[in-house]
Enzyme design. Structure first.
Site, PDB file in Angstrom:
ATOM      1  CD  GLU A 124      -0.742  42.917  27.681  1.00 25.29           C
ATOM      2  OE1 GLU A 124      -1.962  43.099  27.623  1.00 25.29           O
ATOM      3  OE2 GLU A 124      -0.127  42.160  26.925  1.00 25.29           O
ATOM      4  CE  LYS A 137      -8.985  40.707  41.864  1.00 24.38           C
ATOM      5  NZ  LYS A 137     -10.079  41.651  41.480  1.00 24.38           N
ATOM      6  CD  GLU A 186      -4.494  54.925  31.713  1.00 30.17           C
ATOM      7  OE1 GLU A 186      -4.222  54.539  32.865  1.00 30.17           O
ATOM      8  OE2 GLU A 186      -4.563  54.158  30.741  1.00 30.17           O
ATOM      9  CB  CYS A 227      -4.855  50.244  27.711  1.00 29.63           C
ATOM     10  SG  CYS A 227      -4.694  48.921  26.510  1.00 29.63           S
TER      11      CYS A 227
HETATM   12  P1  NAD Z   1      -6.536  48.319  38.417  1.00 29.77           P
HETATM   13  O1  NAD Z   1      -5.063  48.291  38.417  1.00 29.77           O
HETATM   14  O2  NAD Z   1      -7.226  49.154  39.423  1.00 29.77           O
HETATM   15  O3  NAD Z   1      -7.126  46.858  38.618  1.00 29.77           O
HETATM   16  C1  NAD Z   1      -6.791  45.790  37.761  1.00 29.77           C
HETATM   17  C2  NAD Z   1      -6.939  44.485  38.535  1.00 29.77           C
HETATM   18  O4  NAD Z   1      -5.970  44.452  39.573  1.00 29.77           O
HETATM   19  C3  NAD Z   1      -8.301  44.305  39.205  1.00 29.77           C
HETATM   20  O5  NAD Z   1      -8.690  42.961  39.100  1.00 29.77           O
HETATM   21  C4  NAD Z   1      -8.002  44.676  40.653  1.00 29.77           C
HETATM   22  O6  NAD Z   1      -8.860  44.065  41.586  1.00 29.77           O
HETATM   23  C5  NAD Z   1      -6.582  44.140  40.803  1.00 29.77           C
HETATM   24  N1  NAD Z   1      -5.817  44.783  41.870  1.00 29.77           N
HETATM   25  C6  NAD Z   1      -5.901  46.062  42.292  1.00 29.77           C
HETATM   26  N2  NAD Z   1      -5.026  46.269  43.307  1.00 29.77           N
HETATM   27  C7  NAD Z   1      -4.377  45.108  43.508  1.00 29.77           C
HETATM   28  C8  NAD Z   1      -3.380  44.677  44.438  1.00 29.77           C
HETATM   29  N3  NAD Z   1      -2.846  45.507  45.325  1.00 29.77           N
HETATM   30  N4  NAD Z   1      -2.956  43.400  44.360  1.00 29.77           N
HETATM   31  C9  NAD Z   1      -3.466  42.548  43.444  1.00 29.77           C
HETATM   32  N5  NAD Z   1      -4.429  42.888  42.574  1.00 29.77           N
HETATM   33  C10 NAD Z   1      -4.881  44.151  42.596  1.00 29.77           C
HETATM   34  O7  NAD Z   1      -6.965  48.723  36.942  1.00 29.77           O
HETATM   35  P2  NAD Z   1      -8.428  48.956  36.377  1.00 29.77           P
HETATM   36  O8  NAD Z   1      -8.950  50.235  36.925  1.00 29.77           O
HETATM   37  O9  NAD Z   1      -9.212  47.712  36.562  1.00 29.77           O
HETATM   38  O10 NAD Z   1      -8.133  49.104  34.813  1.00 29.77           O
HETATM   39  C11 NAD Z   1      -7.811  50.311  34.194  1.00 29.77           C
HETATM   40  C12 NAD Z   1      -6.314  50.387  33.948  1.00 29.77           C
HETATM   41  O11 NAD Z   1      -5.903  49.244  33.207  1.00 29.77           O
HETATM   42  C13 NAD Z   1      -5.907  51.567  33.102  1.00 29.77           C
HETATM   43  O12 NAD Z   1      -4.728  52.101  33.631  1.00 29.77           O
HETATM   44  C14 NAD Z   1      -5.624  50.959  31.738  1.00 29.77           C
HETATM   45  O13 NAD Z   1      -4.731  51.671  30.926  1.00 29.77           O
HETATM   46  C15 NAD Z   1      -5.059  49.642  32.133  1.00 29.77           C
HETATM   47  N6  NAD Z   1      -5.172  48.683  31.028  1.00 29.77           N
HETATM   48  C16 NAD Z   1      -4.042  48.362  30.340  1.00 29.77           C
HETATM   49  C17 NAD Z   1      -4.112  47.488  29.268  1.00 29.77           C
HETATM   50  C18 NAD Z   1      -2.909  47.104  28.461  1.00 29.77           C
HETATM   51  O14 NAD Z   1      -2.998  46.178  27.658  1.00 29.77           O
HETATM   52  N7  NAD Z   1      -1.772  47.775  28.634  1.00 29.77           N
HETATM   53  C19 NAD Z   1      -5.341  46.929  28.913  1.00 29.77           C
HETATM   54  C20 NAD Z   1      -6.475  47.310  29.639  1.00 29.77           C
HETATM   55  C21 NAD Z   1      -6.380  48.182  30.705  1.00 29.77           C
HETATM   56  O1  6OD Z   2      -6.150  43.320  21.615  1.00 31.44           O
HETATM   57  C1  6OD Z   2      -5.557  42.856  22.596  1.00 31.44           C
HETATM   58  O2  6OD Z   2      -5.140  41.712  22.649  1.00 31.44           O
HETATM   59  C2  6OD Z   2      -5.337  43.706  23.757  1.00 31.44           C
HETATM   60  N1  6OD Z   2      -4.514  43.196  24.684  1.00 31.44           N
HETATM   61  C3  6OD Z   2      -5.955  44.887  23.879  1.00 31.44           C
HETATM   62  C4  6OD Z   2      -5.801  45.751  24.978  1.00 31.44           C
HETATM   63  C5  6OD Z   2      -6.615  46.796  25.137  1.00 31.44           C
HETATM   64  C6  6OD Z   2      -6.532  47.677  26.248  1.00 31.44           C
HETATM   65  O3  6OD Z   2      -7.450  48.242  26.796  1.00 31.44           O
END
Ligand code: NAD
Ligand code: 6OD
Length: 491
Positions: free
Chosen positions: A262, A186, A395, A296
């Protein structure tokens, strides 16, 4: 500019459909939504909006493929197919990079230097890793031998965010396939294009129908929730917001699905006065503003030892002023557009809040002059806040940092850890003993000393506290994507 227009005429945005059982299909009810270019606010194309029906079809295809040709394929052939996916990504690198920048608003040089090569490398890395992978074996006195075999977990849901769309999706898909699972992906609703192309790339690489399925749609009450609640999904690998992770956990509990998370971060960047200031500034510009601060692991809480505070601030502000904000396709651009209008509103609301909380906006905080269309925001530096402020605690996920002075090691460790997040941290010092001492006390899954974002895919990646569950990378990815069975043979 010449190169930009040549690429633009070669690579076109397109309507994104689902990829189910080896074929591109629209939603049965014909529903679509618009895909918006964040840099221009124009519509890039339509995206099929999936729901329960499409998820049911995709999960059924993945379940069937699990026991079919994918299971029967030899490990050597599976390795070759996975490597080939990486090869095709590199063959189509320019096109994928261009589409990634159209979808996300990030500079083209970044898509070209980070997102797409890393997506290819994810497949090359996990193909090679699989070849060398072993398991455990023990002899119990002279009674028995035990050895563990790895089997796939089953149908895995891969749910992705929009900030590094293809990089993060392939970071999940490559080990998922290497371990013999099938997948229902997804993608983030805001960035559907490169994920859509991944379907045909997998097909062209020789992945059998049904092994990789892609369903577009939203999260709640849409494709996302239908996927996480599906009884035939065995595991979920999710990257996104901490709040979303909590909702998905409830859905997953119904059939006790395995989870890898993550999640969000609010990462400290700790600068001691003995560090090399030029090096610190150069990397801190990246860890603060690269990808519009939408990474992130960005170090959005900067702590500077008081002896170096004034000098750091002066230089950091001066260098930040030089960062060009604008068209993602202009090679001079350092900071592109934020992902969406909603996100732009959210990020700028924190700038407003910073002022209400008593902070001072040293630089940035507004739309750059002359850029009236697109979700552009100047890199923003805020001082005068403390650990109790929401702007320091929550954040923001944009080009916004706070800078706070500190006096002692104990004080900065306490401040760095005063958060429910624990994803990553950077610390800068030339004192080796201090580096070890402080790194061992910071509550984060990844701690960089005198660097940032250096990634070796063999190492564990993931967050502590509410920044994640589990670790991925190297053997850790295989631990998540495999079922280990112990076979005990009496001698
Ligand atoms: P989000 O949680 O809004 O969405 C992520 C995904 O989850 C999307 O595909 C969305 O459609 C889906 N989703 C949302 N609600 C859902 C539900 N109830 N059930 C199933 N799926 C659902 O996040 P975002 O705004 O797309 O991304 C930003 C966030 O992601 C930030 O908090 C960032 O820190 C985090 N992030 C973390 C990492 C990491 O490696 N730790 C990496 C990248 C981004
Ligand atoms: O480098 C990666 O594999 C990784 N998971 C990065 C995540 C970045 C977050 O925004």
């Amino acid at each position: 500019m010449q190169a930009q227009s040549e690429l633009k005429s070669k690579v076109k945005a397109f309507d994104c459909n689902h990829f189910i059982d080896g074929k591109y299909v629209t939603s049965n009810n014909g529903k679509t939504f618009d895909n918006i270019n964040p840099a221009t606010e124009e519509i890039l194309g339509k995206v099929s909006e999936g729901g329960q029906e499409e998820i049911d079809l995709a999960v059924a295809a993945a379940k069937k493929a699990l026991k079919g040709p994918w299971k029967k394929m030899s490990t050597s052939n599976r390795i070759a197919v996975i490597r080939r996916i990486g090869d095709i990504i590199l063959e189509r690198k320019d096109e994928l990079a261009h589409l990634e920048s159209l979808d996300t608003g990030k500079p083209l040089w970044l898509s070209n230097s980070l997102d797409i090569p890393r997506a290819a490398y994810n497949f090359h890395f996990f193909a090679d890793y699989l070849r060398g992978l072993g398991t455990e074996a023990y002899q119990t006195d002279d009674q028995a031998i035990n050895y563990a075999i790895r089997r796939p977990v089953g149908v895995v849901a891969l749910i992705n965010p929009w900030n590094l769309p293809l990089l993060l999706l392939t970071w999940k898909l490559a080990p998922c396939l290497a371990a013999g699972n099938t997948a229902v992906i997804k993608p983030a609703e805001l960035t559907p294009m490169t994920a859509t192309l991944l379907g045909e790339i997998c097909r062209d690489a020789g992945v059998p129908d049904g092994v990789v399925n892609i369903v577009h749609g939203f999260g709640p009450d849409s494709a996302g929730s239908a996927l996480t609640e599906h009884p035939d999904v065995d595991a979920i690998s999710f990257t996104g917001e901490t709040t979303t992770g909590k909702i998905i956990m409830q859905a997953a509990a119904k059939t006790l699905k395995r989870l890898s998370y993550e999640l969000g971060g609010k990462n400290p960047n700790i600068i001691f006065a003995d560090s090399d200031l030029d090096e610190v500034i150069e990397t801190t510009l990246k860890s603060s503003f690269v990808n519009q601060g939408e990474v992130c692991m960005c170090g959005s809480r900067i702590y500077v030892e008081r002896a170096a505070y004034d000098k750091f601030l002066e230089k950091f502000v001066e260098k930040t002023k030089e960062m060009v904000v604008g068209d993602p396709f202009d090679p001079k651009t350092k900071v592109g557009a934020l992902i969406s209008e909603e996100h732009y509103e959210r990020v700028t609301s924190y700038i407003q809040l910073a002022q209400e909380e008593g902070g001072q906006i040293l630089i940035g905080g507004k739309r750059p002059e002359g850029l009236n269309k697109g979700y552009y925001l100047e890199p923003t530096i805020i001082v005068g806040l403390d650990r109790t402020c929401r702007v320091v605690r929550e954040e923001i996920f944009g080009p916004v940092v706070t800078i706070i002075p500190f006096d002692t090691e104990e004080e900065v460790i306490a401040q760095a850890n005063d958060t429910h997040y624990g994803l990553s941290a950077s610390l800068w010092t030339n004192d080796l003993r201090r580096a070890h001492r402080v790194a061992g006390q910071i509550e984060a899954g990844i701690i960089w000393v005198n660097t940032w974002f250096l990634r070796d895919l063999r190492t564990p990646f993931g967050g502590m506290k509410q920044s994640g569950i589990g670790r991925e990378g190297g053997v850790h990815s295989f631990e998540f994507y495999s079922e280990l069975t112990n076979i005990c043979i009496k001698l």
